[in-house]
Every structure is written in C-alpha cells, then in structure tokens.
Design a protein around this motif. Structure first.
Motif, PDB file in Angstrom:
ATOM      1  N   ILE A 189      32.048 -30.526 -21.504  1.00  0.00           N
ATOM      2  CA  ILE A 189      30.673 -30.758 -21.059  1.00  0.00           C
ATOM      3  C   ILE A 189      30.001 -29.451 -20.629  1.00  0.00           C
ATOM      4  N   LEU A 190      30.689 -28.667 -19.802  1.00  0.00           N
ATOM      5  CA  LEU A 190      30.064 -27.452 -19.280  1.00  0.00           C
ATOM      6  C   LEU A 190      29.637 -26.471 -20.376  1.00  0.00           C
ATOM      7  N   PRO A 191      30.465 -26.197 -21.407  1.00  0.00           N
ATOM      8  CA  PRO A 191      29.989 -25.289 -22.465  1.00  0.00           C
ATOM      9  C   PRO A 191      28.726 -25.774 -23.167  1.00  0.00           C
ATOM     10  N   ASN A 192      28.493 -27.087 -23.162  1.00  0.00           N
ATOM     11  CA  ASN A 192      27.274 -27.620 -23.771  1.00  0.00           C
ATOM     12  C   ASN A 192      26.122 -27.720 -22.781  1.00  0.00           C
ATOM     13  N   ALA A 193      26.392 -27.402 -21.524  1.00  0.00           N
ATOM     14  CA  ALA A 193      25.377 -27.571 -20.482  1.00  0.00           C
ATOM     15  C   ALA A 193      24.808 -26.246 -19.994  1.00  0.00           C
ATOM     16  N   TRP A 194      25.106 -25.139 -20.698  1.00  0.00           N
ATOM     17  CA  TRP A 194      24.622 -23.842 -20.222  1.00  0.00           C
ATOM     18  C   TRP A 194      23.101 -23.761 -20.127  1.00  0.00           C
ATOM     19  N   PRO A 195      22.340 -24.344 -21.071  1.00  0.00           N
ATOM     20  CA  PRO A 195      20.875 -24.291 -20.892  1.00  0.00           C
ATOM     21  C   PRO A 195      20.415 -24.938 -19.590  1.00  0.00           C
ATOM     22  N   ALA A 196      20.953 -26.123 -19.281  1.00  0.00           N
ATOM     23  CA  ALA A 196      20.577 -26.792 -18.032  1.00  0.00           C
ATOM     24  C   ALA A 196      21.073 -26.010 -16.821  1.00  0.00           C
ATOM     25  N   ALA A 197      22.301 -25.447 -16.918  1.00  0.00           N
ATOM     26  CA  ALA A 197      22.841 -24.660 -15.806  1.00  0.00           C
ATOM     27  C   ALA A 197      21.998 -23.419 -15.552  1.00  0.00           C
ATOM     28  N   THR A 198      21.544 -22.772 -16.615  1.00  0.00           N
ATOM     29  CA  THR A 198      20.702 -21.581 -16.452  1.00  0.00           C
ATOM     30  C   THR A 198      19.366 -21.936 -15.840  1.00  0.00           C
ATOM     31  N   ALA A 199      18.769 -23.039 -16.310  1.00  0.00           N
ATOM     32  CA  ALA A 199      17.494 -23.472 -15.749  1.00  0.00           C
ATOM     33  C   ALA A 199      17.638 -23.776 -14.263  1.00  0.00           C
ATOM     34  N   PHE A 200      18.697 -24.506 -13.903  1.00  0.00           N
ATOM     35  CA  PHE A 200      18.888 -24.815 -12.487  1.00  0.00           C
ATOM     36  C   PHE A 200      19.196 -23.563 -11.677  1.00  0.00           C
ATOM     37  N   ALA A 201      19.946 -22.633 -12.273  1.00  0.00           N
ATOM     38  CA  ALA A 201      20.267 -21.399 -11.548  1.00  0.00           C
ATOM     39  C   ALA A 201      19.004 -20.645 -11.176  1.00  0.00           C
ATOM     40  N   ILE A 202      18.016 -20.608 -12.083  1.00  0.00           N
ATOM     41  CA  ILE A 202      16.756 -19.939 -11.767  1.00  0.00           C
ATOM     42  C   ILE A 202      16.069 -20.635 -10.592  1.00  0.00           C
ATOM     43  N   PHE A 203      15.994 -21.963 -10.648  1.00  0.00           N
ATOM     44  CA  PHE A 203      15.375 -22.727  -9.557  1.00  0.00           C
ATOM     45  C   PHE A 203      16.088 -22.461  -8.229  1.00  0.00           C
ATOM     46  N   SER A 204      17.414 -22.521  -8.255  1.00  0.00           N
ATOM     47  CA  SER A 204      18.195 -22.386  -7.027  1.00  0.00           C
ATOM     48  C   SER A 204      18.069 -20.989  -6.432  1.00  0.00           C
ATOM     49  N   VAL A 205      18.260 -19.965  -7.254  1.00  0.00           N
ATOM     50  CA  VAL A 205      18.225 -18.592  -6.742  1.00  0.00           C
ATOM     51  C   VAL A 205      16.842 -18.243  -6.206  1.00  0.00           C
ATOM     52  N   VAL A 206      15.797 -18.628  -6.925  1.00  0.00           N
ATOM     53  CA  VAL A 206      14.440 -18.336  -6.448  1.00  0.00           C
ATOM     54  C   VAL A 206      14.180 -19.026  -5.115  1.00  0.00           C
ATOM     55  N   ALA A 207      14.580 -20.293  -5.009  1.00  0.00           N
ATOM     56  CA  ALA A 207      14.328 -21.049  -3.780  1.00  0.00           C
ATOM     57  C   ALA A 207      15.046 -20.438  -2.590  1.00  0.00           C
ATOM     58  N   HIS A 208      16.312 -20.067  -2.746  1.00  0.00           N
ATOM     59  CA  HIS A 208      17.077 -19.585  -1.598  1.00  0.00           C
ATOM     60  C   HIS A 208      16.890 -18.092  -1.358  1.00  0.00           C
ATOM     61  N   TRP A 209      16.535 -17.337  -2.392  1.00  0.00           N
ATOM     62  CA  TRP A 209      16.223 -15.919  -2.187  1.00  0.00           C
ATOM     63  C   TRP A 209      14.959 -15.776  -1.349  1.00  0.00           C
ATOM     64  N   ASN A 210      13.981 -16.660  -1.597  1.00  0.00           N
ATOM     65  CA  ASN A 210      12.707 -16.592  -0.885  1.00  0.00           C
ATOM     66  C   ASN A 210      12.679 -17.437   0.380  1.00  0.00           C
ATOM     67  N   ASP A 211      13.759 -18.168   0.649  1.00  0.00           N
ATOM     68  CA  ASP A 211      13.770 -19.062   1.805  1.00  0.00           C
ATOM     69  C   ASP A 211      13.719 -18.271   3.106  1.00  0.00           C
ATOM     70  N   LEU A 212      12.798 -18.655   3.960  1.00  0.00           N
ATOM     71  CA  LEU A 212      12.675 -18.015   5.268  1.00  0.00           C
ATOM     72  C   LEU A 212      12.959 -18.989   6.396  1.00  0.00           C
ATOM     73  N   PHE A 213      12.761 -20.280   6.140  1.00  0.00           N
ATOM     74  CA  PHE A 213      12.873 -21.289   7.192  1.00  0.00           C
ATOM     75  C   PHE A 213      14.273 -21.330   7.809  1.00  0.00           C
ATOM     76  N   TRP A 214      15.287 -21.562   6.975  1.00  0.00           N
ATOM     77  CA  TRP A 214      16.640 -21.720   7.526  1.00  0.00           C
ATOM     78  C   TRP A 214      17.238 -20.395   8.015  1.00  0.00           C
ATOM     79  N   PRO A 215      17.117 -19.295   7.273  1.00  0.00           N
ATOM     80  CA  PRO A 215      17.634 -18.024   7.827  1.00  0.00           C
ATOM     81  C   PRO A 215      16.979 -17.628   9.144  1.00  0.00           C
ATOM     82  N   LEU A 216      15.710 -17.931   9.303  1.00  0.00           N
ATOM     83  CA  LEU A 216      15.033 -17.597  10.556  1.00  0.00           C
ATOM     84  C   LEU A 216      15.617 -18.370  11.732  1.00  0.00           C
ATOM     85  N   ILE A 217      16.186 -19.545  11.452  1.00  0.00           N
ATOM     86  CA  ILE A 217      16.755 -20.367  12.513  1.00  0.00           C
ATOM     87  C   ILE A 217      18.158 -19.898  12.902  1.00  0.00           C
ATOM     88  N   VAL A 218      18.994 -19.571  11.917  1.00  0.00           N
ATOM     89  CA  VAL A 218      20.414 -19.338  12.205  1.00  0.00           C
ATOM     90  C   VAL A 218      20.807 -17.864  12.278  1.00  0.00           C
TER      91      VAL A 218
END
Length: 279
Positions: A189-218
C-alpha cells in the motif's frame, strides 16, 4: 486549408485567471521579501514600490544572523516537523487502510468519529495538555512540541479516501502470496500511496513549521524555539522598531518551506488530484 487546432488559445482565459489569482496569493510574500531589502524609512514611505530605491539587504539580513541563532531555530523546526510527520504517517497509514479495505464491525462508526475529530479545533485540548505536560515535567521540550500532534485525523481521512480508490485485486494478490495485513500496508500500500503521503507531508510541515500557538504555550526560551517562535523572540528583543529586520527574519524562516514546495510540487498536485472522494 483546414484551420489548425490551437488548444492553448481555448485555455488562455482560464490560465490568465489562474495566473492572476496566483499573483494575488503571492503578493503578501513578495511584499515581505521587498520589505526585507529596504531601510525602515522607505518601507513606510507614501509611494508603494516593490523594488527598493536603497538596498539594505546586507544590513537587515546581517543583523538577523548576528542577533538570532537562525540555524538553531531552523534545526528545531526540522526536528519538530520531522518527528510529527513521522508519527502521523506511522499511525494514519494503517488506520486509513483499515477504514478503507478491512471489513469489521463498527468501521463506519469509527470513520464517523474521525470526521467528528476534524471539527475539533486544536485550541480545545490545549489546557488539559498543558496541565498534563506540566505535571510530568515535560514543558519546554521536544516531547511537548511533538506529542500532541502525533495523531492527525485529517491524515487518516486523507489516506482512507486515497486507499478506497486502490484496486482490491492488489490486496487480494498480496494475501494469496501469504503476506499479513501489516506487511501489505508497508510493502504494497505505502509504495502506491506516495502521492498522497507527499501531499499530506506538505500540509503537515507547513502547518507545524508556522505554528505559533502551541510552541508559545509550552516553550519558555530559545533552546527549543521553533522558527515562528524564533521570529517572535527576535521581534520582542531586537526588532521591535525595525520592520526591515523583522521581514528579513521572516523570509529566512519561511524560505525552507518555499524550497520544499517547489521541489515537491509535482507530487503534491498529483496527490491532491488522485485523492478522490469515493465513499
């Protein structure tokens, strides 16, 4: 004489509209880059020009690298985003496969719970999570930054939709070869899921790289500060009155995201296009 087919002429209005919308989305970033090259007095001048009359890039960027541990903050961002993404994929891919391809009692109820989880904003569990990490003595650590985001309901939903479109014959063939379900997940399954994994990786990295709310708390200091928090530390300590330096810091911290997207844009578009909404 037959008229030549020119499909690009038919697509010209659509491409022009997309180019205009893309330019509108890029304008804030272009302004940020432009401001990072200007002295402060030129940024607040009455005339608006993206091209600086006086280049102050050496001063602005030099001050950022002199006063800010840029590489340390970027490395913290790599550790936090990489750790979060690794755990999210570790949990979301098997969960998405189970919801898409395995028949078991309560599957639709679990999928409904995943859909409900998409409606919960990240601010809701922030207080109990903070209290729990404080009681465990884990505040101001990589664990506190990574652990709350290790399970992503959006990732489970995304992979479930992608796996629904995969042919069942592929999985049946793997089972006939004697492979177990976890082996099917990671070796088929995973070798056939690289397009979806790459798309999600972009979403995830952008969201947490730019996240200020949680790092500001902890996070209490610069040792475990993420890039977004590092820019905030720079603003409060050094760059309050100098927008040029602040914009230079923001450009430096966001440049890895832009580079990563440019390198992975084909996979990203492929993943979005092939992740259907099959029920």
């Amino acid at each position: 004489m037959p008229e030549r087919d020119t499909p690009w002429l038919r697509d010209l209005p659509r491409l022009g509209l997309l180019a205009l919308l893309g330019l509108l989305l890029l304008l804030p970033y272009l302004w940020m880059v432009s401001a990072s090259l200007k002295p402060a007095e030129e940024i607040f001048s009455a005339s608006l020009s993206l091209w600086p009359k006086t280049f102050a890039a050496a001063r602005n960027y030099g001050a950022v690298f002199e006063r800010l541990p840029v590489l340390h903050y970027l490395w913290n961002g790599v550790i936090v985003c990489g750790g979060i993404l690794a755990f999210q994929l570790l949990f979301a891919i098997p969960a998405g496969y189970a919801l898409a391809k395995l028949e078991f009692r309560g599957r639709e109820v679990l999928f409904g719970a995943v859909m409900l989880g998409l409606l919960v904003p990240p601010h809701v569990p922030a207080l109990p999570l903070f209290a729990g990490f404080s009681a465990l003595g884990l505040l101001d650590s990589y664990t506190a930054l990574i652990a709350p985001s290790t399970i992503s309901v959006f990732a489970i939903f995304l992979f479930r939709q992608f796996f629904k479109a995969l042919p069942d014959e592929l999985i049946h063939a793997a089972r006939l070869d004697g492979m177990g379900e976890m082996a099917i997940v990671w070796r088929v399954i995973l070798p056939n899921a690289w397009p979806a994994a790459t798309a999600f990786a972009i979403f995830s990295v952008v969201a947490h790289w730019n996240d200020l709310f949680w790092p500001l708390i902890v996070v209490n200091g610069p040792q475990h500060a993420t890039p977004a928090l590092g820019v905030l530390f720079f603003r409060t300590s050094e760059g309050d009155d100098d927008i040029g330096m602040l914009m230079a810091a923001a450009v430096i911290m966001t440049a890895p995201l832009v580079l990563a997207f440019l390198l992975a844009q084909r996979r990203f578009v492929e993943g979005i296009a092939t992740t259907g909404l099959k029920g």
